[in-house]
Design a protein around this motif. Structure first.
Motif, short mmCIF file in Angstrom:
data_model
loop_
_atom_site.label_atom_id
_atom_site.label_comp_id
_atom_site.label_asym_id
_atom_site.label_seq_id
_atom_site.Cartn_x
_atom_site.Cartn_y
_atom_site.Cartn_z
N ALA A 6 -11.00 8.59 -7.05
CA ALA A 6 -9.68 7.79 -6.83
C ALA A 6 -8.47 8.34 -7.33
O ALA A 6 -7.42 8.30 -6.76
N ALA A 7 -8.60 9.40 -8.32
CA ALA A 7 -7.46 9.90 -8.91
C ALA A 7 -7.03 10.99 -8.10
O ALA A 7 -5.81 10.85 -7.55
N ALA A 8 -7.91 11.85 -7.13
CA ALA A 8 -7.53 12.59 -6.30
C ALA A 8 -6.86 11.95 -4.83
O ALA A 8 -5.87 12.18 -4.39
N ASP A 9 -7.48 10.85 -4.62
CA ASP A 9 -6.98 10.01 -3.47
C ASP A 9 -5.45 9.47 -3.84
O ASP A 9 -4.45 9.67 -3.12
N ASN A 10 -5.24 9.10 -5.07
CA ASN A 10 -4.06 8.32 -5.39
C ASN A 10 -3.12 9.68 -5.37
O ASN A 10 -1.83 9.37 -5.16
N ARG A 11 -3.40 10.94 -5.99
CA ARG A 11 -2.62 11.90 -6.21
C ARG A 11 -1.88 12.40 -4.83
O ARG A 11 -0.96 12.74 -4.74
N ILE A 12 -2.61 12.20 -3.71
CA ILE A 12 -2.27 12.43 -2.40
C ILE A 12 -1.46 11.26 -1.92
O ILE A 12 -0.17 11.45 -1.32
N TRP A 13 -1.85 10.18 -2.10
CA TRP A 13 -0.85 8.98 -1.67
C TRP A 13 0.54 9.13 -2.42
O TRP A 13 1.57 8.97 -1.73
N VAL A 14 0.62 9.36 -3.79
CA VAL A 14 1.89 9.37 -4.43
C VAL A 14 2.64 10.77 -3.85
O VAL A 14 3.68 10.44 -3.69
N GLY A 15 2.02 11.73 -3.70
CA GLY A 15 2.41 12.97 -3.10
C GLY A 15 3.26 12.82 -1.80
O GLY A 15 4.20 13.67 -1.51
N SER A 16 2.42 11.95 -1.01
CA SER A 16 3.00 11.64 0.25
C SER A 16 4.49 10.90 0.26
O SER A 16 5.15 10.76 1.36
N TRP A 17 4.92 10.12 -0.46
CA TRP A 17 5.94 9.52 -0.64
C TRP A 17 7.41 10.33 -0.63
O TRP A 17 8.27 9.90 0.17
N ASP A 18 7.19 11.43 -1.04
CA ASP A 18 8.34 12.57 -0.63
C ASP A 18 8.67 12.80 0.87
O ASP A 18 9.79 12.48 1.29
N ALA A 19 7.59 13.10 1.46
CA ALA A 19 7.66 13.41 2.84
C ALA A 19 7.81 11.94 3.69
O ALA A 19 8.73 12.07 4.70
N ALA A 20 7.21 10.87 3.10
CA ALA A 20 7.43 9.80 4.10
C ALA A 20 8.86 9.14 3.82
O ALA A 20 9.39 8.80 4.71
N LEU A 21 9.60 9.31 2.75
CA LEU A 21 10.90 8.90 2.36
C LEU A 21 11.99 9.79 3.12
O LEU A 21 12.99 9.26 3.35
N ALA A 22 11.36 10.88 3.69
CA ALA A 22 12.38 11.88 4.42
C ALA A 22 12.31 11.63 5.87
O ALA A 22 12.84 12.33 6.84
N ASP A 23 11.15 10.85 6.40
CA ASP A 23 10.95 10.50 7.91
C ASP A 23 11.05 9.42 8.13
O ASP A 23 9.96 8.56 7.71
N PRO A 24 11.63 8.80 9.10
CA PRO A 24 11.47 7.10 9.39
C PRO A 24 10.21 6.82 9.98
O PRO A 24 9.93 5.82 9.67
N ASP A 25 9.60 7.75 10.67
CA ASP A 25 8.18 7.17 11.19
C ASP A 25 7.37 7.14 10.07
O ASP A 25 6.55 6.06 9.85
N LEU A 26 7.11 8.07 9.36
CA LEU A 26 6.31 8.16 8.29
C LEU A 26 6.57 7.03 7.14
O LEU A 26 5.67 6.37 6.65
N ALA A 27 7.96 6.72 7.11
CA ALA A 27 8.15 5.70 6.18
C ALA A 27 7.92 4.54 6.41
O ALA A 27 7.50 3.46 5.79
N ALA A 28 8.10 4.02 7.87
CA ALA A 28 7.71 2.84 8.58
C ALA A 28 5.97 2.53 8.21
O ALA A 28 5.70 1.26 7.95
N GLY A 29 5.43 3.78 8.44
CA GLY A 29 3.93 3.60 8.26
C GLY A 29 3.62 3.24 6.96
O GLY A 29 2.82 2.17 6.66
#
Lengths: 196, 196
Positions: B98-121
């Protein structure tokens, strides 16, 4: 050689401004020496004179954020629960500038979790923030505004609430306008205080 | 041509495994077509046959996480507050996986906030999660386990608490071992319920 020193500082400020613009547009994932050099109309070689590696750039961007936050005047507030509320209102993304700062903090987590030094810096920042919250909690408890409970746990819970609200508001600003952020914060503090 | 289809699927699984390894080591900031190709011992050209751009890789990595989460059996729990607690315990980083999965979710926020499609997802994911929380909150309210309050606001507050606790636990695992995560969650649910 004060003149030379002044030039150096001025150039670092130019670099800082370019780092901000790159982060705002592309996040930490897009923060490269080349992107910052392009943003400044300079060469990568010149930039590496100031920041030898990408990690130096990231560390510098985080230092800038620390300085911005430290430079903001505190919101006047009474001690205890009022001070805690004021501190949290200052952190929440309820203005465009606070949203931009938070977007960069949240964006920095990916790079920080991948690098032990950056991770240690973030861990220390959040521990410091919990300590400031804990002091407000203890004061609020001594004033009878909050019930007795382990202040470390209360501080960790308060920080959890604030960080998670920031993340949700960044992804869904329309669902989390400033007035709803304030309402949610006040609702949370009321449940902590036991008045609902 | 089932055989060809099978080869394609097998290769996509190989790519997926390489994406996981790159994310675990370097975060989203280090997720490049070249890094994944190197991890697989393949060429970037072969990889672009499956994922034409970095954005496709990021989207695929997030889909993998969705599938992993959807594939986990629900923890058996009664309706209402018990179901809400079980849902949140499943999200918290209280196991290495669960820590590994969460690390990836949290890590994805940077890329997602920089891209409208990923942010919408991401916005849709978190809205869906709030909706599941809201249903548990309404049930708990109907059972008298939680006081009446706007279920949308309660759901947003609960999600805030959980997301922020995840972030803090990732940066300070020693200060937030699994038993403290559980204690903080139970303390939070108790304040919501008004028993303290």
């Amino acid at each position: 050689m004060p003149r030379h020193k002044g030039d150096h500082d001025a150039r670092r400020r130019d670099v800082s401004a370019a780092v901000w613009r790159v982060l705002a547009a592309h996040g930490f994932g897009g923060l490269t020496l080349r992107a910052v050099a392009t943003e400044m109309g300079a060469t990568t070689g010149l930039l590496t004179h100031y920041f030898p590696s990408k990690k130096d750039l990231v560390a510098h961007a985080l230092t800038l954020l620390d300085e911005r936050r430290a430079g903001r005047p505190d919101r006047p507030a009474p001690d205890g629960l009022g001070a805690l509320r004021a501190m949290l209102l200052d952190i929440l993304p309820s203005t465009p500038r606070a949203a931009a700062d938070n977007r960069i903090w949240v964006g920095s987590w990916d790079a920080a979790l991948a690098d032990p030094d950056l991770a240690a810096g973030h861990a220390a920042r959040y521990a410091g923030s919990r300590e400031r919250i804990r002091q407000h909690v203890r004061t609020a408890q001594s004033l009878g505004e909050l019930p007795p409970a382990d202040p470390d746990d209360v501080a960790a819970a308060v920080q959890s609430f604030a960080l998670g609200l920031i993340v949700q508001a960044l992804f869904a600003p329309d669902e989390f306008p400033p007035e709803r952020q304030t309402r949610l914060l006040d609702g949370y503090l009321a449940t902590l205080a036991g008045d609902r």
